[in-house]
Design a protein around this motif. Structure first.
Motif, PDB file in Angstrom:
ATOM      1  N   ALA A 225       0.831  -1.208   0.000  1.00  0.00           N
ATOM      2  CA  ALA A 225       0.000   0.000   0.000  1.00  0.00           C
ATOM      3  C   ALA A 225       0.864   1.256   0.000  1.00  0.00           C
ATOM      4  CB  ALA A 225      -0.926  -0.011   1.211  1.00  0.00           C
ATOM      5  N   ALA A 226       1.921   1.261   0.819  1.00  0.00           N
ATOM      6  CA  ALA A 226       2.810   2.426   0.886  1.00  0.00           C
ATOM      7  C   ALA A 226       3.490   2.672  -0.454  1.00  0.00           C
ATOM      8  CB  ALA A 226       3.847   2.217   1.980  1.00  0.00           C
ATOM      9  N   LEU A 227       3.925   1.613  -1.109  1.00  0.00           N
ATOM     10  CA  LEU A 227       4.591   1.751  -2.406  1.00  0.00           C
ATOM     11  C   LEU A 227       3.610   2.223  -3.478  1.00  0.00           C
ATOM     12  CD1 LEU A 227       6.809  -1.419  -2.141  1.00  0.00           C
ATOM     13  CD2 LEU A 227       7.676   0.920  -2.424  1.00  0.00           C
ATOM     14  N   ALA A 228       2.363   1.780  -3.393  1.00  0.00           N
ATOM     15  CA  ALA A 228       1.351   2.229  -4.350  1.00  0.00           C
ATOM     16  C   ALA A 228       1.093   3.722  -4.209  1.00  0.00           C
ATOM     17  CB  ALA A 228       0.057   1.446  -4.157  1.00  0.00           C
ATOM     18  N   VAL A 229       1.046   4.200  -2.977  1.00  0.00           N
ATOM     19  CA  VAL A 229       0.864   5.629  -2.734  1.00  0.00           C
ATOM     20  C   VAL A 229       2.091   6.408  -3.186  1.00  0.00           C
ATOM     21  CG1 VAL A 229       0.620   7.370  -0.920  1.00  0.00           C
ATOM     22  CG2 VAL A 229      -0.806   5.324  -0.877  1.00  0.00           C
ATOM     23  N   LEU A 230       3.268   5.897  -2.875  1.00  0.00           N
ATOM     24  CA  LEU A 230       4.493   6.563  -3.304  1.00  0.00           C
ATOM     25  C   LEU A 230       4.542   6.696  -4.823  1.00  0.00           C
ATOM     26  CD1 LEU A 230       7.360   7.648  -2.462  1.00  0.00           C
ATOM     27  CD2 LEU A 230       8.194   5.343  -2.955  1.00  0.00           C
ATOM     28  N   ASP A 231       4.074   5.678  -5.524  1.00  0.00           N
ATOM     29  CA  ASP A 231       4.108   5.692  -6.984  1.00  0.00           C
ATOM     30  C   ASP A 231       3.301   6.855  -7.559  1.00  0.00           C
ATOM     31  OD1 ASP A 231       4.953   4.295  -9.454  1.00  0.00           O
ATOM     32  OD2 ASP A 231       2.793   4.060  -9.747  1.00  0.00           O
ATOM     33  N   LYS A 232       2.276   7.298  -6.829  1.00  0.00           N
ATOM     34  CA  LYS A 232       1.459   8.417  -7.297  1.00  0.00           C
ATOM     35  C   LYS A 232       2.253   9.722  -7.362  1.00  0.00           C
ATOM     36  CE  LYS A 232      -2.590   6.371  -7.772  1.00  0.00           C
ATOM     37  NZ  LYS A 232      -3.391   6.417  -9.016  1.00  0.00           N
ATOM     38  N   VAL A 233       3.256   9.870  -6.506  1.00  0.00           N
ATOM     39  CA  VAL A 233       4.006  11.131  -6.440  1.00  0.00           C
ATOM     40  C   VAL A 233       5.451  10.964  -6.881  1.00  0.00           C
ATOM     41  CG1 VAL A 233       2.517  12.055  -4.625  1.00  0.00           C
ATOM     42  CG2 VAL A 233       4.580  10.791  -3.987  1.00  0.00           C
ATOM     43  N   ILE A 234       5.794   9.819  -7.449  1.00  0.00           N
ATOM     44  CA  ILE A 234       7.190   9.565  -7.773  1.00  0.00           C
ATOM     45  C   ILE A 234       7.709  10.559  -8.809  1.00  0.00           C
ATOM     46  CG2 ILE A 234       6.871   7.913  -9.668  1.00  0.00           C
ATOM     47  CD1 ILE A 234       9.288   7.535  -6.679  1.00  0.00           C
TER      48      ILE A 234
END
Length: 273
Positions: free
Chosen positions: A112-121
């Motif tokens: 979940a954290a990586l999915a959220v991070l991917d939004k702002v990468i």
């Protein structure tokens, strides 16, 4: 594809106009603001803050809402703003999830954290802030170990662990951060509001990469620094002398008025240091 980093202005207009120059000289490029100082979306907040602060902390507090972000919430042109960025990962990560073998695992939280991070990468955040799960120190260490294994497989963005009501960080062990390659985010509102004396007496403040500044009020209310009691002000003024000069200082209040009234208080503390 690499993206050129925009130039940070030498003096944000809001500081130069509203305060004397010594405020900016003291805080300089070390000051940051959260991405929710206006009652508006992230993009509108970011555009408002451009030129008013050096860095924005992306408040990605809710997993489901952040995973639903689309181009209208995070338009590509945000990358052109004169800002640095860091990310605050969701505070509601599914730490109690189970893996395919139905064994309790931190894998769902990491995914979940990586999915959220991917939004702002695309904004190239320079670090991400993580809250430890609740539970005993042994449970927290075990889950963080699993989380970090998954995180490091997917990204090289550094993680900093924040002290919270559930974890003062020092309880994880004196060498935990070093052993796991974690940085430290010192939330002074949590330090004061939760009476984390063991943390205050440790050497973790000297290791802080990022600080969250607010007055706790009667708990964890993220008030302007003008709401500090005299005793709290003395504690933080003494603490400021111990902080690394390279640390970034996020004023973690959620209105622009509270941010602006907090600026000179923080500047005075750091100037005395």
């Amino acid at each position: 594809m690499s993206v050129d980093r925009p130039i940070i202005p030498s003096m944000p207009p809001c500081l130069g106009d509203a305060k004397d120059d010594t405020t900016w000289e003291t805080l300089g490029g070390r000051v940051a603001a959260p991405s929710c100082v206006l009652p508006a979306g992230l993009a509108e907040n970011a555009r408002f803050l451009a030129g008013k602060t050096a860095e924005v902390g992306l408040c990605l507090f809710e997993t489901q809402a952040c995973c639903a972000y689309g181009p209208e919430d995070l338009p590509p042109d945000l990358a052109k703003l004169p800002l640095r960025w860091h990310a605050h990962l969701p505070v509601d990560l599914p730490w109690s999830g189970k893996d395919k073998k139905r064994v309790h695992s931190a894998q769902p939280a990491a995914q979940a954290a990586l999915a959220v991070l991917d939004k702002v990468i695309f904004l190239r955040p320079r670090l991400a802030v993580l809250h430890a799960p609740n539970g005993s120190p042994d449970e927290q260490r075990r889950k963080l170990d699993m989380f970090l294994t998954s995180w490091k497989r997917k990204t090289s963005i550094p993680l900093v662990l924040e002290n919270t009501a559930d974890c003062d960080v020092i309880s994880l062990g004196a060498n935990f951060l070093r052993d796991y390659g974690l940085g430290f985010c010192l939330d002074v509102g949590h330090l004061l509001g939760y009476g984390q004396q063991r943390l205050l007496s440790s050497d973790l403040p000297e290791q802080a990469t990022l600080l969250h500044w607010s007055a706790p009020g009667d708990g964890d209310r993220h008030l302007s620094l003008t709401a500090l009691t005299p005793s709290q002000d003395r504690t933080l003024t003494a603490l400021a002398k111990r902080l690394p000069p390279s640390a970034t200082h996020l004023i973690e209040v959620f209105s622009w008025q509270s941010y602006m009234t907090s600026l000179p208080v923080l500047a005075n503390m750091l100037r005395d240091a």
